[in-house]
Motif scaffolding. Structure first.
Motif, mmCIF file in Angstrom:
data_model
loop_
_atom_site.group_PDB
_atom_site.id
_atom_site.type_symbol
_atom_site.label_atom_id
_atom_site.label_comp_id
_atom_site.label_asym_id
_atom_site.label_seq_id
_atom_site.Cartn_x
_atom_site.Cartn_y
_atom_site.Cartn_z
ATOM 1 N N UNK A 70 0.838 -1.203 0.000
ATOM 2 C CA UNK A 70 0.000 0.000 0.000
ATOM 3 C C UNK A 70 0.869 1.248 0.000
ATOM 4 N N UNK A 71 0.602 2.115 -0.958
ATOM 5 C CA UNK A 71 1.354 3.366 -1.081
ATOM 6 C C UNK A 71 0.817 4.447 -0.146
ATOM 7 N N UNK A 72 -0.518 4.542 -0.058
ATOM 8 C CA UNK A 72 -1.098 5.538 0.836
ATOM 9 C C UNK A 72 -2.582 5.294 1.054
ATOM 10 N N UNK A 73 -3.086 5.939 2.089
ATOM 11 C CA UNK A 73 -4.519 5.975 2.401
ATOM 12 C C UNK A 73 -4.990 7.406 2.184
ATOM 13 N N UNK A 74 -6.048 7.568 1.397
ATOM 14 C CA UNK A 74 -6.570 8.894 1.092
ATOM 15 C C UNK A 74 -7.935 9.087 1.763
ATOM 16 N N UNK A 75 -8.236 10.341 2.061
ATOM 17 C CA UNK A 75 -9.573 10.764 2.477
ATOM 18 C C UNK A 75 -10.015 10.149 3.803
ATOM 19 N N UNK A 76 -9.410 10.638 4.881
ATOM 20 C CA UNK A 76 -9.818 10.132 6.192
ATOM 21 C C UNK A 76 -10.679 11.137 6.965
ATOM 22 N N UNK A 77 -11.323 12.048 6.251
ATOM 23 C CA UNK A 77 -12.128 13.081 6.909
ATOM 24 C C UNK A 77 -13.242 12.501 7.779
ATOM 25 N N UNK A 78 -13.801 11.375 7.374
ATOM 26 C CA UNK A 78 -14.929 10.791 8.110
ATOM 27 C C UNK A 78 -14.493 9.779 9.154
ATOM 28 N N UNK A 79 -13.208 9.667 9.392
ATOM 29 C CA UNK A 79 -12.691 8.772 10.425
ATOM 30 C C UNK A 79 -12.209 9.638 11.594
ATOM 31 N N UNK A 80 -12.954 9.662 12.702
ATOM 32 C CA UNK A 80 -12.586 10.545 13.828
ATOM 33 C C UNK A 80 -11.186 10.274 14.368
ATOM 34 N N UNK A 81 -10.760 9.006 14.351
ATOM 35 C CA UNK A 81 -9.428 8.685 14.859
ATOM 36 C C UNK A 81 -8.328 9.341 14.050
ATOM 37 N N UNK A 82 -8.401 9.230 12.735
ATOM 38 C CA UNK A 82 -7.417 9.884 11.874
ATOM 39 C C UNK A 82 -7.590 11.402 11.874
ATOM 40 N N UNK A 83 -8.856 11.854 11.890
ATOM 41 C CA UNK A 83 -9.101 13.289 11.749
ATOM 42 C C UNK A 83 -8.626 14.083 12.964
ATOM 43 N N UNK A 84 -8.353 13.391 14.058
ATOM 44 C CA UNK A 84 -7.780 14.091 15.209
ATOM 45 C C UNK A 84 -6.429 14.710 14.852
ATOM 46 N N UNK A 85 -5.765 14.174 13.821
ATOM 47 C CA UNK A 85 -4.528 14.783 13.337
ATOM 48 C C UNK A 85 -4.787 16.200 12.848
ATOM 49 N N UNK A 86 -5.809 16.362 12.022
ATOM 50 C CA UNK A 86 -6.117 17.659 11.438
ATOM 51 C C UNK A 86 -6.408 18.693 12.520
ATOM 52 N N UNK A 87 -7.057 18.267 13.598
ATOM 53 C CA UNK A 87 -7.465 19.191 14.654
ATOM 54 C C UNK A 87 -6.477 19.231 15.813
ATOM 55 N N UNK A 88 -5.301 18.632 15.631
ATOM 56 C CA UNK A 88 -4.251 18.739 16.640
ATOM 57 C C UNK A 88 -3.981 20.223 16.932
ATOM 58 N N UNK A 89 -4.016 20.588 18.191
ATOM 59 C CA UNK A 89 -3.949 22.006 18.560
ATOM 60 C C UNK A 89 -2.652 22.672 18.102
ATOM 61 N N UNK A 90 -1.540 21.924 18.129
ATOM 62 C CA UNK A 90 -0.271 22.514 17.699
ATOM 63 C C UNK A 90 -0.252 22.776 16.202
ATOM 64 N N UNK A 91 -0.772 21.821 15.423
ATOM 65 C CA UNK A 91 -0.828 22.019 13.976
ATOM 66 C C UNK A 91 -1.724 23.191 13.627
ATOM 67 N N UNK A 246 -15.604 16.689 0.794
ATOM 68 C CA UNK A 246 -14.357 16.263 1.408
ATOM 69 C C UNK A 246 -13.732 17.382 2.249
ATOM 70 N N UNK A 247 -14.269 18.595 2.146
ATOM 71 C CA UNK A 247 -13.744 19.742 2.880
ATOM 72 C C UNK A 247 -14.427 19.837 4.236
ATOM 73 N N UNK A 248 -13.642 20.124 5.285
ATOM 74 C CA UNK A 248 -14.183 20.215 6.630
ATOM 75 C C UNK A 248 -13.723 21.514 7.302
ATOM 76 N N UNK A 249 -14.626 22.140 8.032
ATOM 77 C CA UNK A 249 -14.278 23.279 8.868
ATOM 78 C C UNK A 249 -13.507 22.746 10.062
ATOM 79 N N UNK A 250 -12.322 23.299 10.343
ATOM 80 C CA UNK A 250 -11.449 22.799 11.406
ATOM 81 C C UNK A 250 -11.842 23.436 12.730
ATOM 82 N N UNK A 251 -12.238 22.598 13.682
ATOM 83 C CA UNK A 251 -12.592 23.089 15.001
ATOM 84 C C UNK A 251 -11.361 23.668 15.712
ATOM 85 N N UNK A 252 -11.553 24.752 16.403
ATOM 86 C CA UNK A 252 -10.460 25.355 17.159
ATOM 87 C C UNK A 252 -9.649 26.347 16.369
ATOM 88 N N UNK A 253 -9.993 26.544 15.090
ATOM 89 C CA UNK A 253 -9.227 27.485 14.277
ATOM 90 C C UNK A 253 -9.911 28.844 14.238
#
Length: 253
Positions: A70-91, A246-253
Motif C-alpha cells: 500500500x502506497x497511501x490511504x486517502x480521504x480520512x475526513x470521516x474517520x474521527x481517529x485519523x481526523x484528530x490529526x487535522x485538529x491537533x492544537x499545535x498544527x 471532502x472539505x471540513x471546517x477545522x474546530x479550534x481554528x
C-alpha cells in the motif's frame, strides 16, 4: 505559536520544519489504525481509498505482507481517529499563524512509502490539485510517523521555488508511476534539499513549493500523515470550494 523569525523563514523559503510538534502516542495510534484498515480489522469510512503501489497493482512485485503493497490511504475526513490529526492544537496553531484563522481541511493522507518498489514521487507543486486561490492562504502540514531519512525516501524540497509561480507538469517518463504522480516538466537548475525528520516532526509548506521524494531503499515502510489547510478567505470558481463534501471546517481554528 510562531515567532517573527519563523514566519519570515516560511515566507522566504516556502517551508518551515517544526520539531517534536506531535506526541508519540498520537503517532502510534494513527500508525496502528492505518495497519488495521489495511488488514481489514477496521472498516474504511466513506470515501476512504487505499492505493496500492503501481508495481504491486501490476503484479511486478508480490509483497510478503499486505502493508508492503500500500502506497497511501486517502480521504480520512470521516474517520474521527485519523481526523484528530487535522485538529491537533499545535498544527492548527502553526497553520493559523501562517495563513490566518477559520481554517478548512482538504486532501488528507497517510503515506506509507514501501520498500522493494520504485515508489518515487517526482518533483511537483500541490497547487495544481486545487482550484481555490490565493496560494498564500493554503498550507500543507506533513508529519513524520516513522523516521524519515535519505535512505527511506524522505521529502526533498527546492527552497524558494514557491516564488516561481505555477510550473508545467506531466507524467514522468518512468517505467512505473503511481496514479496522479505528475511531475514538473523541466527541472533544470532546481537544487533539492532533503528534509530528514524524526517521528513527530512536522513540515509546513506553501502549495507552490516544489517537492517530491525518492525510493525507499530500506526494508521497512516510511510512514507519515498529512493534510492541507485553507483559509476561509480563499475563493474559487463556482461552485464554492467549501461545498465539496471532502472539505471540513477545522474546530479550534
Amino acid at each position: 505559536m510562531l515567532n517573527t523569525n519563523q514566519i519570515d523563514a516560511y515566507v522566504e523559503n516556502g517551508y518551515l520544519v517544526m520539531p517534536e510538534l506531535v506526541e508519540i502516542d498520537e503517532l502510534e495510534n494513527w500508525s496502528k489504525r492505518f495497519v488495521d484498515v489495511v488488514n481489514g480489522i477496521r472498516p474504511q469510512t466513506r470515501g476512504m481509498v487505499l492505493m496500492k503501489d503501481v508495481m504491486v497493482a501490476k503484479g511486478e512485485v508480490v509483497p510478503k505482507d499486505p502493508i508492503l503493497g500500500v502506497n497511501k490511504l486517502l480521504n480520512f475526513e470521516d474517520d474521527p481517529g485519523f481526523y484528530s490529526y487535522v485538529e491537533n492544537k499545535n498544527l492548527v496553531a502553526v497553520a493559523s499563524d501562517l495563513i490566518g484563522n477559520e481554517l478548512y481541511s482538504l486532501v488528507t493522507n497517510v503515506f506509507n512509502k514501501p520498500p522493494e518498489v520504485d515508489g518515487r514521487h517526482p518533483l511537483h507543486q500541490d497547487l495544481r490539485y486545487f482550484r481555490m486561490r490565493p496560494p498564500e492562504k493554503i498550507v500543507a502540514a506533513w508529519t513524520a510517523i516513522s523516521p524519515c531519512t535519505r535512505d527511506n525516501g524522505c521529502l526533498a524540497v527546492v527552497p524558494k521555488s514557491h516564488r516561481m509561480g505555477s510550473l508545467e507538469h506531466r507524467l514522468p517518463d518512468w517505467d512505473f508511476v503511481n496514479f496522479a504522480f505528475y511531475g514538473i516538466e523541466d527541472t533544470t537548475g532546481l537544487e533539492r534539499q532533503h528534509i530528514e525528520m524524526e517521528p513527530g516532526d512536522t513540515v509546513f509548506f506553501h502549495p507552490l513549493l516544489v517537492h517530491g521524494s525518492g525510493r525507499n531503499l530500506t526494508n521497512e515502510c516510511r510512514r507519515s500523515i498529512s493534510t492541507h489547510y485553507a483559509s476561509h478567505e480563499c475563493e474559487s470558481p463556482a461552485p464554492d470550494w467549501r461545498e465539496n463534501d471532502r472539505v471540513r471546517r477545522v474546530q479550534g481554528s
